[in-house]
Design a protein around this motif. Structure first.
Motif: not given
Length: 390
Positions: A20-26
């Motif tokens: 979810f971190l990477r999907a939300s903010d690359a």
């Protein structure tokens, strides 16, 4: 602004947070420390891998409602380069049974669950017997049965799908463990690893499952979460149980179909439930003394049973209230805890991953408020009690 996050623990919780971190903010650099990439001893791989909405707290119901939505759409959410993962989700439902002594709690829980949108039917004894004729109902008054959104799936497949998607999105997984931290005042500045690395971080996440307590102790925090062994038994029987859900007996013994066989288990009594028992010692006495007699009573066809396979996994057991502890610790500005799921981690993993990512990136929960599960209740001795612990 958060630019570097180190997550200790790469099971379902840690991998969901990374995803979810990477999907939300690359732009956020995410590093996950998982000492065993085979997940041979991970709770995610060794559990009975089920999902339900039949909880006694509103937040647990809401977390699992999102969980089933996530699991149903896992193919489109977690596909990597055209490869669509499958977790073999089977929405067979849960069936909680009640005697006269537990009828009031069953009814209260059912009212809460349905008020939140869960599709759970209440079955008085006559309706229970008609729907499940193989069930002995003489000592029962009612049951609640999940019509949709409850069932079981491949827990190991879910963890692998989350991990692979997080990696595809740019998260880095290191096969090592956290061995220490560098702390300055109210902040963790660096995480040291068994591989000899020192990782700078803006935020550290403790998602170490049954091993979360020693990670917390590195930070000077006492976490009321312990590794409690739970044995699972795969049994064969000539029983033919049509439309069999996951059945939870009033005693706490559960069983469900697994192909042509069944899996079953229960929690041991409090005086036989110490911390940190070895996983390679299955509690066969619990099966002989408690599980089998209960199964034979509840389903007469189960008088003929044979153990085909058995294993043990850990619950990361929160001794305060058997609910998760999620969020920042009041004494640490940049350390998030996601621990103590007490057997609910797989089903609550998606909601936890989404919520923790929101908390880290935006400073608040945006989709579902998880603050009732925060550390404050632990420090204040204010339990959020879950009555439906299986």
């Amino acid at each position: 602004m958060v630019s570097k996050v180190v997550i200790v623990g790469g099971g379902v919780i840690g991998s969901a947070i990374a995803y979810f971190l990477r999907a939300s903010d690359a732009t956020v650099e995410v590093t996950v420390l998982e000492r065993d990439p085979t997940y041979a001893r991970a709770s995610s791989a060794l559990s009975a891998a089920s999902i339900r909405q039949q909880f006694s707290t509103a937040l647990s119901v809401q977390m699992s409602l999102y969980g089933i939505e996530f699991l149903r759409t896992i193919g489109e959410r977690l596909a990597v380069e055209g490869n669509t993962p499958s977790i073999d989700l089977h929405e067979g439902g849960y069936l909680f049974l009640a005697t006269p002594a537990s009828e009031a709690i069953l009814s209260e829980n059912h009212a809460l669950q349905t008020s939140l949108g869960a599709q759970i039917e209440y079955l008085p004894r006559e309706a229970l017997q008609a729907k499940f004729p193989w069930l002995h109902t003489g000592d029962l008054v009612a049951g609640t049965h999940g019509l949709s959104g409850e069932g079981w799936f491949d827990g190991y497949g879910l963890v692998q799908a989350l991990r692979k998607k997080a990696q595809a999105l740019g998260a880095r997984f290191l096969a090592t463990d956290a061995t220490g931290v560098v702390r300055s005042g109210r902040r963790v500045q660096q995480v040291r690893t068994a591989a000899g690395d020192t990782l700078a971080c803006d935020v550290m996440v403790n998602a170490a499952g049954p091993w979360a307590r020693p990670i917390a102790q590195m930070l000077g925090i006492e976490l009321p979460v312990f590794a409690r062994r739970r044995s699972v038994f795969n049994v064969s029987s000539p029983a033919q149980l049509a439309a069999c859900p996951l059945v939870v007996d009033p005693s706490g013994v559960y069983f469900r179909p697994e192909g042509k066989t069944y899996i079953c288990g229960t929690s041991p009594s409090a005086d036989h439930d110490p911390d940190d028992l070895p996983l390679d010692e299955v509690d066969y006495a619990l099966f002989d003394d408690v599980i089998w007699p209960t199964l034979a009573h509840r389903v007469p066809q189960f008088e003929a049973l044979r153990i085909e396979h058995a294993w043990s996994g850990y619950y990361e057991y929160n001794v305060l209230d058997q609910n998760a502890i999620i969020g920042y610790h009041p004494e640490l500005e940049n350390c998030v805890f996601a621990n103590g799921f007490s057997g609910h981690g797989l089903q609550q993993g998606p909601a936890t991953g989404r919520g923790v990512a929101e908390l880290i990136l935006h400073g608040r929960y945006e989709s579902l408020d998880l603050s009732p599960l925060g550390f404050a209740r632990v420090l204040e001795g204010r339990p959020l009690v879950e009555r439906n612990v299986v």
